[in-house]
Write a protein that holds these residues in place. Structure first.
Motif, PDB file in Angstrom:
ATOM      1  N   ALA A   1     -11.390-107.490 -40.084  1.00  0.00           N
ATOM      2  CA  ALA A   1     -12.555-108.222 -40.812  1.00  0.00           C
ATOM      3  C   ALA A   1     -11.703-109.209 -41.974  1.00  0.00           C
ATOM      4  N   SER A   2     -12.162-110.768 -42.839  1.00  0.00           N
ATOM      5  CA  SER A   2     -12.503-111.259 -43.920  1.00  0.00           C
ATOM      6  C   SER A   2     -11.959-110.220 -44.893  1.00  0.00           C
ATOM      7  N   PRO A   3     -10.583-110.726 -46.123  1.00  0.00           N
ATOM      8  CA  PRO A   3     -10.828-110.002 -46.775  1.00  0.00           C
ATOM      9  C   PRO A   3     -11.753-109.600 -47.772  1.00  0.00           C
ATOM     10  N   LEU A   4     -12.946-111.005 -48.150  1.00  0.00           N
ATOM     11  CA  LEU A   4     -14.348-110.740 -48.335  1.00  0.00           C
ATOM     12  C   LEU A   4     -14.957-109.415 -47.440  1.00  0.00           C
ATOM     13  N   GLU A   5     -14.670-109.723 -46.204  1.00  0.00           N
ATOM     14  CA  GLU A   5     -15.089-108.470 -45.450  1.00  0.00           C
ATOM     15  C   GLU A   5     -15.179-107.213 -45.747  1.00  0.00           C
ATOM     16  N   GLN A   6     -13.640-106.893 -45.803  1.00  0.00           N
ATOM     17  CA  GLN A   6     -12.687-105.898 -46.086  1.00  0.00           C
ATOM     18  C   GLN A   6     -13.540-105.468 -47.111  1.00  0.00           C
ATOM     19  N   VAL A   7     -13.491-106.101 -48.099  1.00  0.00           N
ATOM     20  CA  VAL A   7     -14.224-105.820 -49.809  1.00  0.00           C
ATOM     21  C   VAL A   7     -15.198-105.131 -49.376  1.00  0.00           C
ATOM     22  N   ILE A   8     -16.718-105.368 -49.122  1.00  0.00           N
ATOM     23  CA  ILE A   8     -18.114-105.000 -48.615  1.00  0.00           C
ATOM     24  C   ILE A   8     -17.524-103.715 -47.976  1.00  0.00           C
ATOM     25  N   LEU A   9     -16.582-103.918 -46.887  1.00  0.00           N
ATOM     26  CA  LEU A   9     -16.419-102.378 -45.954  1.00  0.00           C
ATOM     27  C   LEU A   9     -15.919-101.464 -46.939  1.00  0.00           C
ATOM     28  N   LEU A  10     -15.214-101.731 -48.215  1.00  0.00           N
ATOM     29  CA  LEU A  10     -14.998-100.625 -48.652  1.00  0.00           C
ATOM     30  C   LEU A  10     -16.019-100.057 -49.364  1.00  0.00           C
ATOM     31  N   TYR A  11     -16.613-100.887 -50.413  1.00  0.00           N
ATOM     32  CA  TYR A  11     -17.686-100.572 -51.030  1.00  0.00           C
ATOM     33  C   TYR A  11     -18.543 -99.285 -50.257  1.00  0.00           C
ATOM     34  N   ASP A  12     -18.748 -99.548 -49.154  1.00  0.00           N
ATOM     35  CA  ASP A  12     -19.485 -99.342 -48.384  1.00  0.00           C
ATOM     36  C   ASP A  12     -19.031 -98.332 -47.759  1.00  0.00           C
ATOM     37  N   LYS A  13     -18.141 -97.302 -47.673  1.00  0.00           N
ATOM     38  CA  LYS A  13     -17.498 -96.176 -47.517  1.00  0.00           C
ATOM     39  C   LYS A  13     -17.552 -95.673 -48.423  1.00  0.00           C
ATOM     40  N   ALA A  14     -17.351 -96.438 -49.936  1.00  0.00           N
ATOM     41  CA  ALA A  14     -17.059 -95.441 -51.364  1.00  0.00           C
ATOM     42  C   ALA A  14     -18.780 -95.126 -51.335  1.00  0.00           C
ATOM     43  N   ILE A  15     -19.789 -96.222 -50.858  1.00  0.00           N
ATOM     44  CA  ILE A  15     -21.387 -95.405 -51.271  1.00  0.00           C
ATOM     45  C   ILE A  15     -21.564 -93.979 -50.505  1.00  0.00           C
ATOM     46  N   VAL A  16     -21.172 -93.916 -49.309  1.00  0.00           N
ATOM     47  CA  VAL A  16     -21.029 -92.952 -48.481  1.00  0.00           C
ATOM     48  C   VAL A  16     -20.744 -91.764 -48.612  1.00  0.00           C
ATOM     49  N   CYS A  17     -19.127 -91.541 -49.368  1.00  0.00           N
ATOM     50  CA  CYS A  17     -18.729 -91.248 -49.112  1.00  0.00           C
ATOM     51  C   CYS A  17     -19.090 -90.131 -50.898  1.00  0.00           C
ATOM     52  N   LEU A  18     -20.002 -91.026 -51.652  1.00  0.00           N
ATOM     53  CA  LEU A  18     -20.774 -90.519 -53.222  1.00  0.00           C
ATOM     54  C   LEU A  18     -21.813 -89.798 -51.789  1.00  0.00           C
ATOM     55  N   ARG A  19     -22.170 -90.782 -51.481  1.00  0.00           N
ATOM     56  CA  ARG A  19     -23.385 -89.718 -50.338  1.00  0.00           C
ATOM     57  C   ARG A  19     -23.475 -88.191 -50.572  1.00  0.00           C
TER      58      ARG A  19
ATOM     59  N   ARG B   1     -24.999-102.523 -56.660  1.00  0.00           N
ATOM     60  CA  ARG B   1     -24.876-103.716 -57.528  1.00  0.00           C
ATOM     61  C   ARG B   1     -24.047-104.715 -57.123  1.00  0.00           C
ATOM     62  N   LEU B   2     -21.936-104.136 -57.215  1.00  0.00           N
ATOM     63  CA  LEU B   2     -20.998-104.616 -56.830  1.00  0.00           C
ATOM     64  C   LEU B   2     -21.315-105.237 -55.443  1.00  0.00           C
ATOM     65  N   LYS B   3     -21.956-104.372 -54.502  1.00  0.00           N
ATOM     66  CA  LYS B   3     -21.468-104.868 -53.096  1.00  0.00           C
ATOM     67  C   LYS B   3     -22.143-105.635 -53.046  1.00  0.00           C
ATOM     68  N   GLU B   4     -23.635-105.265 -53.848  1.00  0.00           N
ATOM     69  CA  GLU B   4     -24.616-107.604 -53.026  1.00  0.00           C
ATOM     70  C   GLU B   4     -23.751-108.878 -53.918  1.00  0.00           C
ATOM     71  N   GLY B   5     -23.346-107.751 -54.600  1.00  0.00           N
ATOM     72  CA  GLY B   5     -22.557-108.922 -55.265  1.00  0.00           C
ATOM     73  C   GLY B   5     -21.586-109.896 -54.105  1.00  0.00           C
ATOM     74  N   TRP B   6     -20.626-109.366 -53.713  1.00  0.00           N
ATOM     75  CA  TRP B   6     -20.169-109.918 -52.594  1.00  0.00           C
ATOM     76  C   TRP B   6     -20.614-110.231 -51.510  1.00  0.00           C
ATOM     77  N   GLU B   7     -22.115-109.871 -51.299  1.00  0.00           N
ATOM     78  CA  GLU B   7     -22.566-109.767 -49.998  1.00  0.00           C
ATOM     79  C   GLU B   7     -22.941-111.538 -50.090  1.00  0.00           C
ATOM     80  N   GLY B   8     -23.184-111.681 -51.189  1.00  0.00           N
ATOM     81  CA  GLY B   8     -24.077-112.949 -51.829  1.00  0.00           C
ATOM     82  C   GLY B   8     -22.461-114.175 -51.908  1.00  0.00           C
ATOM     83  N   ILE B   9     -21.688-113.738 -52.508  1.00  0.00           N
ATOM     84  CA  ILE B   9     -20.766-114.345 -52.450  1.00  0.00           C
ATOM     85  C   ILE B   9     -20.531-114.416 -50.840  1.00  0.00           C
ATOM     86  N   GLN B  10     -20.248-114.045 -49.876  1.00  0.00           N
ATOM     87  CA  GLN B  10     -19.996-114.216 -48.581  1.00  0.00           C
ATOM     88  C   GLN B  10     -20.666-114.413 -47.553  1.00  0.00           C
ATOM     89  N   SER B  11     -22.277-115.023 -48.072  1.00  0.00           N
ATOM     90  CA  SER B  11     -24.247-115.681 -47.635  1.00  0.00           C
ATOM     91  C   SER B  11     -23.851-116.797 -48.089  1.00  0.00           C
TER      92      SER B  11
END
Length: 121
Positions: free
Chosen positions: A15-33, A109-119
């Motif tokens: 993954a690109s650095p931006l994709e890695q950030v998004i993946l990290l947010y995903d993993k954090a959300i999964v772990c919190l759930r 919300r942070l993840k959505e912001g990074w996804e907006g940048i990625q798009s």
């Protein structure tokens, strides 16, 4: 290593650095759930493991901030990451399900912001 773990490891490594950030947010959300379910089920060991993983992710995101080039955004993210880390201690100590929901909302919300940048890249 099971096939899913191998796939995830490969996804992160390619993954690109931006994709890695998004993946990290995903993993954090999964772990919190998962931690929320652990609290509901009384699984203390798994709760601790999941909260620890979220803390590790947040510290990794925080340590990757570039204050020289990131300016105010980096400073604001640093303060937000500090808040999340402090909140994780409270979640652990009080089993606060509402706080977990609040943290999931912040990270989403942070993840959505990074996804907006990625798009736009």
């Amino acid at each position: 290593m099971n096939p899913l773990d191998a796939y995830m490891k490969n996804s992160v490594q390619t993954a690109s650095p931006l994709e890695q950030v998004i993946l990290l947010y995903d993993k954090a959300i999964v772990c919190l759930r998962a931690a929320k379910e652990d609290i509901k089920n009384g699984d203390i060991k798994s709760k601790i493991s999941n909260i620890t993983k979220v803390g590790d992710i947040i510290r990794a995101l925080d340590s990757s901030l570039d204050f020289k080039n990131g300016g105010e955004i980096a400073t604001n993210l640093h303060m937000l990451y500090d808040f999340i880390n402090r909140s994780l201690f409270e979640v652990h100590a009080k089993n606060d399900l509402q706080l977990i929901d609040d943290l999931i909302e912040v990270l989403s919300r942070l993840k959505e912001g990074w996804e907006g940048i990625q798009s736009k890249v």
